[in-house]
Scaffold this motif. Structure first.
Motif, PDB file in Angstrom:
ATOM      1  N   GLN A 112       1.723   4.323   1.960  1.00  0.00           N
ATOM      2  CA  GLN A 112       1.624   4.621   3.386  1.00  0.00           C
ATOM      3  C   GLN A 112       1.436   6.116   3.628  1.00  0.00           C
ATOM      4  OE1 GLN A 112       1.942   2.476   6.412  1.00  0.00           O
ATOM      5  NE2 GLN A 112       0.994   4.411   7.026  1.00  0.00           N
ATOM      6  N   SER A 113       0.279   6.465   4.194  1.00  0.00           N
ATOM      7  CA  SER A 113      -0.006   7.836   4.640  1.00  0.00           C
ATOM      8  C   SER A 113       0.378   8.877   3.592  1.00  0.00           C
ATOM      9  CB  SER A 113       0.730   8.118   5.960  1.00  0.00           C
ATOM     10  OG  SER A 113       0.455   7.141   6.925  1.00  0.00           O
ATOM     11  N   GLU A 171       1.209   7.428  10.625  1.00  0.00           N
ATOM     12  CA  GLU A 171       0.830   6.048  10.353  1.00  0.00           C
ATOM     13  C   GLU A 171      -0.375   5.625  11.186  1.00  0.00           C
ATOM     14  OE1 GLU A 171       3.947   3.173  10.168  1.00  0.00           O
ATOM     15  OE2 GLU A 171       5.414   4.652   9.532  1.00  0.00           O
ATOM     16  N   TYR A 215      -5.349   3.091   6.520  1.00  0.00           N
ATOM     17  CA  TYR A 215      -4.506   2.289   5.629  1.00  0.00           C
ATOM     18  C   TYR A 215      -5.356   1.775   4.475  1.00  0.00           C
ATOM     19  CZ  TYR A 215      -0.451  -0.752   4.733  1.00  0.00           C
ATOM     20  OH  TYR A 215       0.668  -1.366   4.204  1.00  0.00           O
ATOM     21  N   ALA A 261      -1.901   2.232  11.670  1.00  0.00           N
ATOM     22  CA  ALA A 261      -2.536   2.574  10.397  1.00  0.00           C
ATOM     23  C   ALA A 261      -3.828   1.786  10.201  1.00  0.00           C
ATOM     24  CB  ALA A 261      -1.575   2.322   9.248  1.00  0.00           C
ATOM     25  N   ASP A 291      -7.176   0.369   9.248  1.00  0.00           N
ATOM     26  CA  ASP A 291      -8.027   0.644   8.100  1.00  0.00           C
ATOM     27  C   ASP A 291      -9.507   0.638   8.476  1.00  0.00           C
ATOM     28  OD1 ASP A 291      -7.055  -2.199   8.313  1.00  0.00           O
ATOM     29  OD2 ASP A 291      -8.829  -2.507   7.081  1.00  0.00           O
ATOM     30  N   SER A 308       0.825  -1.202   0.000  1.00  0.00           N
ATOM     31  CA  SER A 308       0.000   0.000   0.000  1.00  0.00           C
ATOM     32  C   SER A 308       0.861   1.255   0.000  1.00  0.00           C
ATOM     33  CB  SER A 308      -0.923   0.029   1.229  1.00  0.00           C
ATOM     34  OG  SER A 308      -1.809  -1.073   1.233  1.00  0.00           O
TER      35      SER A 308
END
Length: 615
Positions: free
Chosen positions: A133-134, A313, A318, A197, A199, A131
């Motif tokens: 990230q941020s 994070e 996420y 993070a 989701d 993914s």
């Protein structure tokens, strides 16, 4: 269904169609489509042997080899950083001739795409880098600019990632306690804790009250009381210390020691958290500083009274994830670099775009991507750089006006022997963490629904994390929504040695040796055994329900990251020393930032291109 054994695989392609599977690997047999290959992938057989021979001094000298091709830029490493370097260079010089060399049979580096076809259903997943990230907080203007050039709109993920899917089905996170450590196999669902993070968010966890959740753990009454005390905001295990003193203690104390020596927990409680850090750091809790555990949201710190730190994070969800993870970023880069390799022009149509691997390396192209080609020697010459690589056991030499080494930094001293000794030592400090992402295509996920769980952490098991794949639907690809549909499972294994006396780099070296000793059959045995034990009470049967397995073996996985248990202040100087340009050679890869993130790989690529171009 019989076990899938090594005999069932030829060059990583499943040859059996038992139990009704029409695997995409069958389609690859003639056209060779790497994303559809199953078996041992990642650092697959054939991708690392030349590098190991170079490391061991078992390759002949290549000093008399003639130059066969000349380019403006040669990039060693076809991951996100190497592809981004080619992109940035071409942006500055549109007519440049560029060659990208990579030792794997697919491009993308750790950003690998995994495909399965179950019946008529296509399943997409990620074999490595998963993914972005941020992106709102952590991405530089450079990284944001590249995504914009490629047509990636991060806001699109807010609707593509269906955060409420699993909660709407009543599913929660759970913890699996293995009998070898806890005396019984037990899955406990309803985990109320937030993850790094996260989701989901606190309103979507389907969580149980903490006391009820912990009461189901296979712990003694004393252990249960110790566990609950870790969440007590009125209890300060470092009472009397200043915030600065507390922070210093957390930096230099492992999480295991913090739990047992400071919080007063017994070994049974420490076991509950032993493997919770593996997926994020490549290390068990006994080699992760308590400060890291605090950042991850693990318990034991609620009563310390430390000021809340800004942590992107934990503040951004996420969700910035393609169905095949960051493989789509690599695919977007390749499509932008090589005309005609795939149709389309948007972030949506890249998801189902079919790539023509035969177009990656053609003489009439300005950018060529040459797979299964391992660089073995890179040397500055008079106004150019000679690059020697092995392909099919045969040496070849090309020349570039500039070279970007976007490969593993610890490999660079072996392929660039003219580096200053101090720089070579700095590069070899980046010992990467081994990591395995195993993808399992299953006929349905009814067992998860029956058990009320979509993700399982298993702190003392072979696989430390097992979960249903991210619920992302994008570009015509639809994520499974009905438990009766086929699904791709994500399973994480981090090979390591249970020894608190080891430093991080020694742990990674030992884990890598263990990983390379394992066969596909070894992994299959672990996959089947643990899924049967975890999900069997919900009706799962590995013999009936598993369709295919892809083991993404990354013997060199996460870039090394500074660890205050083992790295003293000043390590930034080592990072800067390692990535200095040498003549016409610059160094990229996320390794050169000591950060295992896609945005770091992009930033380092842009810096390397600026360095070789002198601007």
């Amino acid at each position: 269904m019989p076990h899938i054994t090594r005999r069932d695989f030829f060059n990583g392609m499943a040859l059996t169609v038992a139990a009704g599977l029409t695997p995409a690997a069958q389609l690859a047999a003639a056209g060779r489509y790497p994303p559809a290959l199953t078996g041992l992938r990642g650092h697959h057989d054939g991708s690392f042997e030349t590098a190991h021979a170079l490391r061991d001094g078992n390759l002949a000298a290549f000093d008399t080899l003639a130059v066969q091709e000349r380019y403006d830029l040669v990039v060693v490493g076809g991951g996100i950083s190497g592809l981004a370097a080619a992109y940035f260079y071409r942006k500055r010089h549109p007519q440049a001739r560029i060659l990208v060399l990579d030792n794997h049979d697919d491009f993308g580096g750790h950003a690998k795409r995994n495909e399965f076809t179950v019946g008529r259903r296509l399943l997409l997943s990620y074999g490595g880098s998963e993914s972005l990230q941020s992106p709102k907080a952590l991405f530089s203007d450079t990284a944001r600019g590249l995504l914009k050039d490629l047509g990636v709109d991060i806001a699109r993920f807010e609707t593509a990632f269906e955060r409420k899917l699993y909660p709407s089905l009543g599913l929660s996170r759970g913890v699996f306690f293995a009998r070898e450590t806890f005396g019984q196999d037990k899955l406990v669902t309803g985990d109320p804790s937030l993850m790094v993070a996260d989701d989901l968010g606190p309103g979507l966890l389907n969580a149980r009250p903490l006391a009820d959740f912990v009461a189901d753990f296979p712990l003694s009454a004393e252990g249960e009381a110790q566990m609950l005390a870790l969440y007590d905001k009125a209890r300060d295990p470092l009472a009397g210390k200043s915030p600065e003193e507390k922070t210093a203690i957390l930096e230099k104390t492992s999480y295991t020691d913090y739990l047992t020596k400071i919080c007063g927990c017994g070994v049974e409680v420490a076991h509950c958290f032993y493997g919770r850090t593996l997926d994020f750091t490549g290390l068990p809790a006994e080699q992760v500083p308590a400060s890291f555990a605090h950042e991850m949201g693990l318990p034991g710190f609620a009563g310390l009274g430390l000021p809340e730190e800004h942590n992107p994070e934990r503040e951004e969800p996420y969700i910035y994830h393609f169905p095949d993870g960051n493989a789509s970023i690599a695919r977007l880069l390749v499509r932008a670099l090589v005309p005609g390799v795939a149709r389309g022009e948007t972030m949506d149509d890249i998801v189902l775009a079919r790539f023509d691997y035969g177009r990656l390396d053609r003489p009439d192209q300005r950018v060529r991507i040459r797979l299964e080609s391992t660089a073995v020697q890179v040397r500055n010459g008079a106004g150019a750089v000679d690059v020697t690589y092995l392909r099919g056991g045969k040496p070849h030499r090309v020349q570039g006006k500039h070279v970007v080494l976007a490969c593993f930094n610890m490999l660079i001293p072996y392929i660039a022997p003219d580096l200053p000794a101090e720089q070579a030592r700095a590069l070899q400090e980046n010992i990467k963490a081994p990591l395995v992402y195993t993808k399992v295509a299953i006929r349905n996920w009814r067992a998860f629904k029956a058990l009320g769980v979509h993700e399982i952490t298993a702190p003392r098991s072979f696989h430390c994390r097992i979960k249903l794949d991210y619920p992302v639907s994008l570009g015509g690809y639809r994520h499974p929504r009905d438990p009766a549909e086929p699904m791709c499972l994500h399973m994480v294994h981090v090979p390591h040695d249970s020894n608190p006396e080891l430093d991080a780099r020694s742990q990674f070296r030992i884990g890598r040796m263990k990983l390379l000793d394992m066969t596909f059959s070894d992994f299959e045995t672990q996959v089947r055994g643990e899924l049967d034990r975890m999900l069997g009470p919900g009706g799962f049967s590995s013999a009936r329900d598993i369709v295919a397995i892809t083991v993404n073996r990354w013997s060199h996985g996460y870039s090394y990251a500074a660890n205050p248990l083992f790295d003293e202040p000043g390590y930034e100087a080592t990072i800067a020393q390692a990535r200095r340009p040498v003549g016409r050679i610059a160094i990229a890869n996320s390794d050169s930032a000591w950060e295992a993130y896609a945005h770091a790989a992009i930033d380092q690529a842009e810096r390397a291109v600026r360095e070789v171009l002198g601007a």
